[in-house]
Design an enzyme around this catalytic site. Sequence first.
Site, PDB file in Angstrom:
ATOM      1  N   CYS A  56       0.816  -1.214   0.000  1.00 53.58           N
ATOM      2  CA  CYS A  56       0.000   0.000   0.000  1.00 53.58           C
ATOM      3  C   CYS A  56       0.851   1.265   0.000  1.00 53.58           C
ATOM      4  O   CYS A  56       0.521   2.249  -0.676  1.00 53.58           O
ATOM      5  CB  CYS A  56      -0.967   0.006   1.182  1.00 53.58           C
ATOM      6  N   HIS A 162      -2.228   1.113   7.220  1.00 49.74           N
ATOM      7  CA  HIS A 162      -2.490   1.263   5.786  1.00 49.74           C
ATOM      8  C   HIS A 162      -2.041   2.646   5.320  1.00 49.74           C
ATOM      9  O   HIS A 162      -1.990   3.596   6.098  1.00 49.74           O
ATOM     10  CB  HIS A 162      -3.987   1.075   5.505  1.00 49.74           C
ATOM     11  N   ASP A 180      -8.374   4.738  -1.772  1.00 45.83           N
ATOM     12  CA  ASP A 180      -7.780   3.524  -1.219  1.00 45.83           C
ATOM     13  C   ASP A 180      -7.105   2.706  -2.321  1.00 45.83           C
ATOM     14  O   ASP A 180      -7.771   2.262  -3.272  1.00 45.83           O
ATOM     15  CB  ASP A 180      -8.865   2.693  -0.538  1.00 45.83           C
TER      16      ASP A 180
END
Length: 502
Positions: A56, A162, A180
């Site tokens: 991520c 994250h 995201d």
Amino acid sequence: MAMAGLYRRILPSPPAVEFASLEGKQLFLEAIHNGTMENFYRLISYFQTQSEPAYCGLASLSMVLNALAIDPGRKWKGPWRWFDESMLDCCEPLETVKARGISFGKLVCLAHCAGAKVEAFRTNHSTIDEFRKYVMRCSTSDDCHVISSYDRSVLKQTGTGHFSPIGGYHSGNDMALILDVARFKYPPHWVPLKILWDAMNNVDLSTGQRRGFMLISRPHREPGQLYTLSCKHKSWVGIAKYLMDDVPLLLKSEEVKDIQEVLSVVFMSLPSNFGQFIKWVAEVRRREDGDQSLSPEEKARLALKEEVLRQVQETGLFKHVAELLSSANSCCRNLISGHEENLPNIAASVCCQGAQILSGKSASSEMYCCQETCVKSLKANGEKPVTVVSGTVVNGETEEWMDMLVPSSRKNSGCSCGGSINHIGMHPASNDVLTALLLSLPSETWSGIKEVKLLKEINNLVSTKNLPTLLQEEVLHLRRQLQLLKKCQEDRVDEDLGAPLP
């Protein structure tokens, strides 16, 4: 047989509002009307899905770097220069990131190494009001972007730490749009800024530090045009320690009387493998259909490299370094290796690396061999000659021609095939590489010199204030890299990120 697996997750709402929902669309339209979605268009143009469950951070950074149109300076696949997760490995090996993810501090390190301007803040170094100010600043322009490091569980989502970019802001509802990068899991969504702050104001158990956010923007000019530091080899740890810790102590303990003695002290104990630590950056390309012409972009980049090289060689420090290395009685002559300085040998190595990069293969997957190199000088339409080294690269299956474009300090004519001519001085060599390395050392490196007049002289030679703008930016970029590598070496890269590096 049945196959186990997961297909997406239901987005917990509240606190989040799905971007594609009726409410999400209304928030989007209102934010556009209020002018706080200006960064969205660039980001959405380069929106990507992380290629590994733990990538991520890498996906967020490569997405932002591409949105800012920062040139990586090296090719990704085919002829294309493009930031990809696989290219973001200078501060943490990809295999480590794949297994454990990446920390906030090391992602900041990666952004610096990639040539971006970075401001990073942990929540204990900032406030929610400052965070809101920065989100609004980047949401009303397209020249900076915010990456947030947060704990998913606070948003009632599955998972823990994250990273994702913030793609806009709704001032009326005080909500941020999270793009995201785990698109296989959750879609883009709006979240209340206060809850996002709470999710960032959370300790990362792997580092013991709080999470936070970083502002990434494009620098005035892309740094690292000619020189760069590398941590791809294990030797960099010892070299970084020597330069940052040992050199100041050596200079403090020695009774040096002139510049040559100062340089001798630094170079005498310089690890022999320093060439793996600082390198000059070569442009490489695959030659198609026998075409030897250079594109305007290639000419422009080569001209910049040559200007940096010229500016290094015109510094007073370069003259002292060159004199020391060329002295017959110098103890530092072993820093120059005829094999390493020979242009055809350099080209053979670089062309093989280029063939690997352009084919998308890892260095260990196949053996590449450059069988022959040919140094040529190209000149068209009365322009200044350009030095190009061509190499025939064989990988066991195919054979192809690769070109390396060489920044040179003086004109070269004709063609020399077979590597019979030593081209020292016509391309970046030990004397200018070492000069650039010395200029990049922190100013306090020299403070231990006892002789007041000598200290003043060396400070004048290494002062970045006296350098032309292009070289100054090059040197300051190297200095930032060195500081970050030192933090990595001391395992402190996740500390003291409340302010940008000098």
